[in-house]
Enzyme design. Structure first.
Site, PDB file in Angstrom:
ATOM      1  N   ASP A   1       0.827  -1.211   0.000  1.00  0.00           N
ATOM      2  CA  ASP A   1       0.000   0.000   0.000  1.00  0.00           C
ATOM      3  C   ASP A   1       0.861   1.261   0.000  1.00  0.00           C
ATOM      4  OD1 ASP A   1      -2.333  -1.548   0.140  1.00  0.00           O
ATOM      5  OD2 ASP A   1      -2.140  -1.741   2.303  1.00  0.00           O
TER       6      ASP A   1
ATOM      7  N   ARG B   1      10.454  -2.520  11.223  1.00  0.00           N
ATOM      8  CA  ARG B   1      10.356  -2.850   9.794  1.00  0.00           C
ATOM      9  C   ARG B   1      11.107  -4.120   9.434  1.00  0.00           C
ATOM     10  NH1 ARG B   1       8.029  -1.153   5.449  1.00  0.00           N
ATOM     11  NH2 ARG B   1       6.718   0.646   5.701  1.00  0.00           N
TER      12      ARG B   1
HETATM   13  C1  LIG Z   1      -7.845 -10.644  18.096  1.00  0.00           C
HETATM   14  C2  LIG Z   1      -7.463 -10.420  16.688  1.00  0.00           C
HETATM   15  C3  LIG Z   1      -7.921  -9.128  16.188  1.00  0.00           C
HETATM   16  C4  LIG Z   1      -7.416  -8.846  14.806  1.00  0.00           C
HETATM   17  C5  LIG Z   1      -7.952  -7.571  14.288  1.00  0.00           C
HETATM   18  C6  LIG Z   1      -7.412  -7.311  12.953  1.00  0.00           C
HETATM   19  C7  LIG Z   1      -7.944  -6.033  12.372  1.00  0.00           C
HETATM   20  C8  LIG Z   1      -7.167  -5.751  11.148  1.00  0.00           C
HETATM   21  C9  LIG Z   1      -7.713  -4.588  10.394  1.00  0.00           C
HETATM   22  C10 LIG Z   1      -6.753  -4.253   9.308  1.00  0.00           C
HETATM   23  C11 LIG Z   1      -7.169  -3.054   8.589  1.00  0.00           C
HETATM   24  C12 LIG Z   1      -6.110  -2.682   7.620  1.00  0.00           C
HETATM   25  C13 LIG Z   1      -6.393  -1.389   7.005  1.00  0.00           C
HETATM   26  C14 LIG Z   1      -5.312  -1.034   6.046  1.00  0.00           C
HETATM   27  C15 LIG Z   1      -4.346  -0.235   6.338  1.00  0.00           C
HETATM   28  C16 LIG Z   1      -3.265   0.090   5.371  1.00  0.00           C
HETATM   29  O1  LIG Z   1      -3.502   1.328   4.789  1.00  0.00           O
HETATM   30  C17 LIG Z   1      -1.918   0.189   6.093  1.00  0.00           C
HETATM   31  C18 LIG Z   1      -0.799   0.228   5.069  1.00  0.00           C
HETATM   32  O2  LIG Z   1      -0.666  -0.991   4.451  1.00  0.00           O
HETATM   33  N1  LIG Z   1      -1.712  -0.972   6.938  1.00  0.00           N
HETATM   34  C19 LIG Z   1      -1.697  -0.857   8.257  1.00  0.00           C
HETATM   35  O3  LIG Z   1      -1.770   0.197   8.814  1.00  0.00           O
HETATM   36  C20 LIG Z   1      -1.541  -2.135   9.016  1.00  0.00           C
HETATM   37  C21 LIG Z   1      -2.533  -2.219  10.125  1.00  0.00           C
HETATM   38  C22 LIG Z   1      -2.449  -3.558  10.755  1.00  0.00           C
HETATM   39  C23 LIG Z   1      -3.225  -3.602  12.013  1.00  0.00           C
HETATM   40  C24 LIG Z   1      -3.059  -4.909  12.698  1.00  0.00           C
HETATM   41  C25 LIG Z   1      -3.754  -4.873  14.002  1.00  0.00           C
HETATM   42  C26 LIG Z   1      -3.612  -6.156  14.752  1.00  0.00           C
HETATM   43  C27 LIG Z   1      -4.348  -6.051  16.058  1.00  0.00           C
HETATM   44  C28 LIG Z   1      -4.082  -7.208  16.929  1.00  0.00           C
HETATM   45  C29 LIG Z   1      -4.756  -7.038  18.276  1.00  0.00           C
HETATM   46  C30 LIG Z   1      -4.596  -8.276  19.045  1.00  0.00           C
HETATM   47  C31 LIG Z   1      -5.115  -8.246  20.426  1.00  0.00           C
HETATM   48  C32 LIG Z   1      -4.736  -9.515  21.130  1.00  0.00           C
HETATM   49  C33 LIG Z   1      -4.991  -9.474  22.556  1.00  0.00           C
HETATM   50  C34 LIG Z   1      -4.413 -10.601  23.304  1.00  0.00           C
HETATM   51  N1  LIG Z   2      14.105   1.410  -2.828  1.00  0.00           N
HETATM   52  C1  LIG Z   2      13.498   1.727  -1.697  1.00  0.00           C
HETATM   53  N2  LIG Z   2      14.195   1.815  -0.539  1.00  0.00           N
HETATM   54  C2  LIG Z   2      13.574   2.103   0.626  1.00  0.00           C
HETATM   55  N3  LIG Z   2      12.255   2.338   0.742  1.00  0.00           N
HETATM   56  C3  LIG Z   2      11.518   2.261  -0.383  1.00  0.00           C
HETATM   57  C4  LIG Z   2      12.104   1.966  -1.643  1.00  0.00           C
HETATM   58  N4  LIG Z   2      11.117   1.956  -2.569  1.00  0.00           N
HETATM   59  C5  LIG Z   2       9.976   2.245  -1.925  1.00  0.00           C
HETATM   60  N5  LIG Z   2      10.200   2.444  -0.604  1.00  0.00           N
HETATM   61  C6  LIG Z   2       9.232   2.743   0.477  1.00  0.00           C
HETATM   62  O1  LIG Z   2       8.967   1.534   1.181  1.00  0.00           O
HETATM   63  C7  LIG Z   2       7.769   1.709   1.930  1.00  0.00           C
HETATM   64  C8  LIG Z   2       7.030   0.401   2.116  1.00  0.00           C
HETATM   65  O2  LIG Z   2       6.759  -0.167   0.904  1.00  0.00           O
HETATM   66  P1  LIG Z   2       5.529  -1.094   0.544  1.00  0.00           P
HETATM   67  O3  LIG Z   2       4.269  -0.406   0.737  1.00  0.00           O
HETATM   68  O4  LIG Z   2       5.847  -1.594  -0.821  1.00  0.00           O
HETATM   69  O5  LIG Z   2       5.633  -2.327   1.558  1.00  0.00           O
HETATM   70  P2  LIG Z   2       5.048  -2.602   3.012  1.00  0.00           P
HETATM   71  O6  LIG Z   2       5.077  -1.376   3.842  1.00  0.00           O
HETATM   72  O7  LIG Z   2       5.755  -3.786   3.507  1.00  0.00           O
HETATM   73  O8  LIG Z   2       3.562  -3.031   2.714  1.00  0.00           O
HETATM   74  P3  LIG Z   2       2.119  -2.375   3.066  1.00  0.00           P
HETATM   75  O9  LIG Z   2       2.216  -0.928   2.684  1.00  0.00           O
HETATM   76  O10 LIG Z   2       1.158  -3.150   2.212  1.00  0.00           O
HETATM   77  O11 LIG Z   2       1.867  -2.564   4.535  1.00  0.00           O
HETATM   78  C9  LIG Z   2       6.958   2.721   1.151  1.00  0.00           C
HETATM   79  O12 LIG Z   2       6.641   3.774   2.013  1.00  0.00           O
HETATM   80  C10 LIG Z   2       7.874   3.195   0.028  1.00  0.00           C
HETATM   81  O13 LIG Z   2       7.854   4.606  -0.054  1.00  0.00           O
END
Ligand SMILES: CCCCCCCCCCCCC/C=C/[C@@H](O)[C@H](CO)NC(=O)CCCCCCCCCCCCCCC
Ligand SMILES: Nc1ncnc2c1ncn2[C@@H]1O[C@H](COP(=O)(O)OP(=O)(O)OP(=O)(O)O)[C@@H](O)[C@H]1O
Ligand SMILES: [Ca+2]
Length: 556
Positions: free
Chosen positions: A208, A315
């Site tokens: 993303d 990361r």
């Molecule tokens: C119990 C399990 C619960 C699981 C709940 C999962 C909800 C996941 C919702 C995901 C929504 C993603 C939205 C997309 C965002 C993207 O623009 C962005 C860039 O790639 N990704 C994140 O910010 C990445 C965001 C990633 C968030 C992960 C959150 C995980 C929460 C875990 C909580 C566990 C509690 C356990 C207690 C013992």
């Molecule tokens: N050559 C590079 N070196 C370092 N960073 C880079 C390079 N090319 C792109 N990026 C940066 O790497 C970051 C993460 O990239 P990308 O979104 O592809 O993967 P991710 O973070 O693992 O996945 P997601 O966004 O789905 O959670 C982006 O913010 C992008 O700007």
């Protein structure tokens, strides 16, 4: 050779059986023909209708080529069997490569090799199919590809070279490939350097964050070329003309998952090849009169902001960083205080709690929205919007999320807002008020199952066109609180607020906005949804029945 007329129909052989093969402007079909004696008519041999009928829409044919018999085919490297039967005793054949649907919205390349009695017939078939493909002008011929070698599990380059490039070359798509060398390389190249007239689309290989780079480059370039000032939050933005393809190779891949239905690189490559087009809304985010960023998926303050802040330090862990930071953030159980004001969307776009999910050909996304009426009625977007009534909510929240689309991803297959639409000009604003850890866990768990995550007394959800957020510490209405904070220091200010709520063990803190996986520098923001500002090489998620019963004979 003369131009073949349609429908073209011949008896050709396939795996030692004879088939009636037909091509018209919509379908290529082959139906088995049996040459067993007809019992009812004594010694007369005649065709009987056989069970196996296959239909491939012309728009899902990837390529056709003459097949060299008894030697490896040029693109698969497989050896073909020497024909055994009478029907295959000739050496002339052609292979059609087409899209096949498999489970979970995944697409695959499948091929069929049909044998002809002579070369002229074989060439006539190849020519006829190529001619139909050349009429599909929506298909891209030249693409600009950016690969982030460090996204997700660092497999981007390998995924592109092994799974995607062979499909593009089969479909005769030419590419210019740039492997990025630094963060924002792709964004800046698109913004200032790339000769965009040369291309029919831009493809990013990554997650993303990489997609976000591409849209920032393309949107800024388009506004700059049209003299639109991005800092002016009221000005309508000019839609980008180039389509964007996403080959998923990131950690969340929610934009790919929510627009295609899977995070499979081959499926995405095939959606690019067939020239799909899916418009998408984009949020612009401003702080006062300064443009900050665009967002297409999650804009999250509080819980998701904190998960991201913590995960950026991890990361090196790859995609698992989000789960570790998720558990840590959940356990810290911080809440945030502030004011949200928003402009609700008209009722004709549905509500976040209806069960009308955005699917391929979605009717809600086809409705004329307030934004689209602008040119017809010669009324500006802001005129229409100022007629709406802003609502104001002040409170204490664990999370404030805005989702311009469902945000479905492998972690949450129905997403943060399952009924949000890709291209309706609105975002769903989800407010999770301060509640116990146990209740918040129940809410989070519902993102992973079929239960309604909004069906809790501490969760509110609104469909909006614009919103603003001011954290309490920046809120001018809370001057008394501010003076107190200035006079006695933030520490005493916060501890006093916590003393006011002894029943809850959470602590008040400052958070940041998670904007599609990037941290925003300001907490006080103004957000506006721009309807269908960009287009993707996708078609939205297809209804399950489309691939369960692909082309039922009755429908043809
Ligand atoms: C119990 C399990 C619960 C699981 C709940 C999962 C909800 C996941 C919702 C995901 C929504 C993603 C939205 C997309 C965002 C993207 O623009 C962005 C860039 O790639 N990704 C994140 O910010 C990445 C965001 C990633 C968030 C992960 C959150 C995980 C929460 C875990 C909580 C566990 C509690 C356990 C207690 C013992
Ligand atoms: N050559 C590079 N070196 C370092 N960073 C880079 C390079 N090319 C792109 N990026 C940066 O790497 C970051 C993460 O990239 P990308 O979104 O592809 O993967 P991710 O973070 O693992 O996945 P997601 O966004 O789905 O959670 C982006 O913010 C992008 O700007
Ligand atoms: Ca939307």
């Amino acid at each position: 050779m003369e131009k073949p007329l349609l429908p073209l129909s011949s008896q050709l052989s396939l795996q030692n059986r004879v088939y009636e093969v037909t091509l018209n402007s919509a379908f290529l079909s082959w139906k088995e023909v049996e040459t067993r004696p007809k019992r009812t008519s004594g010694n007369i041999y005649g065709p009987l209708k056989a069970a196996g009928s296959h239909y491939v829409p012309v728009c899902e044919i990837i390529s056709v080529q003459e097949t060299e018999e008894d030697c490896p085919s040029t693109d698969t490297g497989k050896w073909h069997k020497v024909p055994q039967s009478v029907a295959e005793s000739n050496q002339h054949a052609f292979t059609v490569c087409y899209v096949e649907r498999t489970q979970k919205h995944r697409w695959r390349c499948s091929d069929v090799t049909l044998h002809c009695t002579d070369r002229t017939l074989c060439l006539q078939w190849v020519q006829a199919i190529r001619e139909q493909l050349s009429l599909l002008t929506i298909r891209p011929k030249r693409l600009l590809v950016y690969i982030n070698p460090y996204g997700g599990k660092h497999h981007g380059k390998r995924i592109y070279e092994q799974k995607v490039a062979p499909i593009f070359s089969r479909a005769s798509i030419s590419t210019d490939v740039i492997v990025t060398e630094w963060a924002n390389h792709a964004r800046d190249h698109l913004k200032t350097e790339a000769d965009l007239k040369k291309y029919d689309g831009v493809v990013c290989v990554g997650g993303d964050g990489m997609f976000s780079e591409i849209i920032h480059g393309l949107i800024s370039r388009t506004q700059c070329d049209s003299g639109v000032d991005q800092d002016c939050s009221d000005e309508p933005l000019i839609p980008c003309s180039l389509r964007i393809g996403i080959i998923p190779a990131g950690s969340t891949d929610c934009i790919c998952y929510a627009t295609v239905g899977s995070n499979d690189p081959v499926t995405s490559a095939l959606h690019i090849v067939v020239g799909d087009s899916q418009p998408m809304d984009v949020c612009s985010i401003h702080h006062n009169n300064t443009f900050l960023r665009y967002s297409v998926s999650l804009l999250g303050y509080g819980f998701y902001g904190d998960v991201l802040t913590d995960s950026e330090r991890k990361r090196w862990m790859g995609p698992a960083r989000y789960d570790i930071s998720g558990v840590k953030t959940f356990l810290s159980h911080r809440y945030y205080e502030g004011t949200i004001s928003f402009l609700p969307a008209d009722e004709n776009v549905g509500t976040p709690r209806d069960k009308l999910q955005c699917r391929s050909g979605c009717n809600i996304c086809r409705l004329p929205s307030a934004d689209k009426q602008v040119s017809k009625d010669e009324e500006s977007v802001s005129d229409i919007e100022t007629k709406g009534v802003w609502k104001v909510i002040r409170g204490k929240f664990l999370a404030i999320n805005a989702a311009c689309m469902s945000c479905a991803c492998p972690r949450s297959p129905k997403g943060l807002s399952p009924s949000a639409h890709l291209a309706d000009g609105t975002a769903d604003l989800i407010l999770v008020r301060k509640c116990s850890r146990f209740d918040f866990l129940r809410h989070l768990l519902r993102h992973t199952n079929k239960d309604d995550q909004f069906d809790h007394p501490f969760v509110e959800v609104y469909r909006v066109r614009q919103f603003r957020f001011t954290p309490r510490y920046e809120d001018t209405d809370s001057e008394l609180d501010l003076r107190e904070a200035e006079g006695t220091g933030h520490k005493r200010f916060f501890s006093q607020i916590c003393r006011e709520h002894p029943a809850c063990s959470c602590s008040l803190a400052h958070s940041s906005w998670n904007c599609d996986g990037e941290i925003l520098p300001h907490a006080a923001i103004q957000v506006r949804v721009h309807c269908q500002l960009i287009k993707l090489f996708a078609r939205g998620i297809e209804e399950q029945s489309v691939f369960e019963e692909p082309y039922a004979l009755s429908a043809i």
